[in-house]
Design a protein around this motif. Structure first.
Motif, PDB file in Angstrom:
ATOM      1  N   GLU A 140     -13.884   7.759  -1.223  1.00  0.00           N
ATOM      2  CA  GLU A 140     -13.214   7.675  -2.527  1.00  0.00           C
ATOM      3  C   GLU A 140     -11.814   7.065  -2.392  1.00  0.00           C
ATOM      4  O   GLU A 140     -11.416   6.210  -3.189  1.00  0.00           O
ATOM      5  CB  GLU A 140     -13.119   9.072  -3.150  1.00  0.00           C
ATOM      6  N   ARG A 141     -11.066   7.449  -1.378  1.00  0.00           N
ATOM      7  CA  ARG A 141      -9.728   6.904  -1.140  1.00  0.00           C
ATOM      8  C   ARG A 141      -9.796   5.403  -0.836  1.00  0.00           C
ATOM      9  O   ARG A 141      -9.022   4.606  -1.360  1.00  0.00           O
ATOM     10  CB  ARG A 141      -9.055   7.650   0.012  1.00  0.00           C
ATOM     11  N   THR A 142     -10.765   5.017  -0.012  1.00  0.00           N
ATOM     12  CA  THR A 142     -10.942   3.602   0.319  1.00  0.00           C
ATOM     13  C   THR A 142     -11.315   2.811  -0.931  1.00  0.00           C
ATOM     14  O   THR A 142     -10.805   1.699  -1.145  1.00  0.00           O
ATOM     15  CB  THR A 142     -12.030   3.444   1.396  1.00  0.00           C
ATOM     16  N   TRP A 143     -12.177   3.378  -1.774  1.00  0.00           N
ATOM     17  CA  TRP A 143     -12.562   2.697  -3.002  1.00  0.00           C
ATOM     18  C   TRP A 143     -11.373   2.493  -3.933  1.00  0.00           C
ATOM     19  O   TRP A 143     -11.209   1.426  -4.521  1.00  0.00           O
ATOM     20  CB  TRP A 143     -13.677   3.477  -3.700  1.00  0.00           C
ATOM     21  N   ARG A 144     -10.513   3.495  -4.056  1.00  0.00           N
ATOM     22  CA  ARG A 144      -9.312   3.355  -4.907  1.00  0.00           C
ATOM     23  C   ARG A 144      -8.386   2.272  -4.363  1.00  0.00           C
ATOM     24  O   ARG A 144      -7.826   1.488  -5.116  1.00  0.00           O
ATOM     25  CB  ARG A 144      -8.585   4.687  -5.011  1.00  0.00           C
ATOM     26  N   ARG A 145      -8.214   2.236  -3.018  1.00  0.00           N
ATOM     27  CA  ARG A 145      -7.370   1.188  -2.416  1.00  0.00           C
ATOM     28  C   ARG A 145      -7.969  -0.195  -2.669  1.00  0.00           C
ATOM     29  O   ARG A 145      -7.259  -1.153  -2.960  1.00  0.00           O
ATOM     30  CB  ARG A 145      -7.203   1.421  -0.928  1.00  0.00           C
ATOM     31  N   TYR A 146      -9.308  -0.277  -2.561  1.00  0.00           N
ATOM     32  CA  TYR A 146      -9.964  -1.552  -2.822  1.00  0.00           C
ATOM     33  C   TYR A 146      -9.755  -1.990  -4.268  1.00  0.00           C
ATOM     34  O   TYR A 146      -9.442  -3.151  -4.534  1.00  0.00           O
ATOM     35  CB  TYR A 146     -11.459  -1.443  -2.508  1.00  0.00           C
ATOM     36  N   GLN A 147      -9.902  -1.082  -5.212  1.00  0.00           N
ATOM     37  CA  GLN A 147      -9.703  -1.417  -6.622  1.00  0.00           C
ATOM     38  C   GLN A 147      -8.254  -1.839  -6.891  1.00  0.00           C
ATOM     39  O   GLN A 147      -8.011  -2.800  -7.629  1.00  0.00           O
ATOM     40  CB  GLN A 147     -10.077  -0.230  -7.509  1.00  0.00           C
ATOM     41  N   GLY A 160      -6.199  -3.181  -4.737  1.00  0.00           N
ATOM     42  CA  GLY A 160      -6.050  -4.506  -4.130  1.00  0.00           C
ATOM     43  C   GLY A 160      -6.663  -5.598  -4.998  1.00  0.00           C
ATOM     44  O   GLY A 160      -6.094  -6.683  -5.145  1.00  0.00           O
ATOM     45  N   GLN A 161      -7.822  -5.306  -5.589  1.00  0.00           N
ATOM     46  CA  GLN A 161      -8.456  -6.275  -6.483  1.00  0.00           C
ATOM     47  C   GLN A 161      -7.591  -6.529  -7.719  1.00  0.00           C
ATOM     48  O   GLN A 161      -7.474  -7.659  -8.179  1.00  0.00           O
ATOM     49  CB  GLN A 161      -9.845  -5.789  -6.911  1.00  0.00           C
ATOM     50  N   GLU A 162      -6.999  -5.462  -8.265  1.00  0.00           N
ATOM     51  CA  GLU A 162      -6.109  -5.637  -9.421  1.00  0.00           C
ATOM     52  C   GLU A 162      -4.912  -6.505  -9.065  1.00  0.00           C
ATOM     53  O   GLU A 162      -4.517  -7.386  -9.836  1.00  0.00           O
ATOM     54  CB  GLU A 162      -5.649  -4.272  -9.935  1.00  0.00           C
ATOM     55  N   ASP A 208       0.848  -1.195   0.000  1.00  0.00           N
ATOM     56  CA  ASP A 208       0.000   0.000   0.000  1.00  0.00           C
ATOM     57  C   ASP A 208       0.879   1.239   0.000  1.00  0.00           C
ATOM     58  O   ASP A 208       1.908   1.282   0.648  1.00  0.00           O
ATOM     59  CB  ASP A 208      -0.899   0.032   1.241  1.00  0.00           C
TER      60      ASP A 208
END
Length: 162
Positions: free
Chosen positions: A127-134, A136-138, A91
């Motif tokens: 929004e920041r959490t969503w970007r981190r989640y995306q 991580g998924q990648e 991260d």
């Protein structure tokens, strides 16, 4: 019954053994004189060298086994380190570009009241959490694809030679 049979066999074997009778005094004295006049049997000359060569060979094989063991441990350690590098997510490796809401938040923080500021901050956190989640998924998809590729290669080579 079986116990008696084994005892009988032992008795028969004792009588069948052709051991010489105990030596008499005269025979014993003659044996002692013979041993004193002549030397006892000596080991062959090559026996000592042969024993030492076997000892050296054993030590050499032990060193080779120890070296092989060390190499195997190093390879396993390297494989574990590479697995950790691929599996552990990193991260904060990239500096994310500011989003639209962050730009608006920076501009509007001076002119909005505290309630609106909290709403903007919450939206920015989402929004920041969503970007981190995306991200991580990648990474997870890339790992799955990598390990699927490895498992396909292993299953395609079913007849490995040792």
């Amino acid at each position: 019954m079986i116990h008696n049979m084994t005892d009988e066999r032992k008795k028969l074997n004792r009588y069948d053994v052709s051991l010489p009778a105990p030596l008499t005094e005269e025979e014993l004295m003659r044996l002692i004189e013979t041993v004193e006049e002549r030397e006892l049997l000596h080991a062959p000359g090559h026996l000592r060298g042969n024993i030492f060569s076997h000892i050296r060979e054993g030590k050499r094989k032990e060193r080779q086994r120890a070296l092989f063991s060390y190499r195997a441990k190093v390879l396993v350690g390297m494989a574990a380190a590479l697995a950790v590098l691929f599996l552990v997510p990193v991260d904060g490796a990239k500096t994310p570009q500011p989003g639209i809401l962050e730009t608006l938040y920076a501009e509007e923080t001076e002119s909005v009241d505290e309630w609106e500021r909290d709403a903007l901050e919450t939206q920015r956190d989402i929004e920041r959490t969503w970007r981190r989640y995306q991200a991580g998924q990648e990474r997870a998809d890339a790992r799955r694809k990598y390990f699927r590729n490895i498992s396909e290669k292993i299953t395609n080579y079913k007849t490995w030679e040792d």
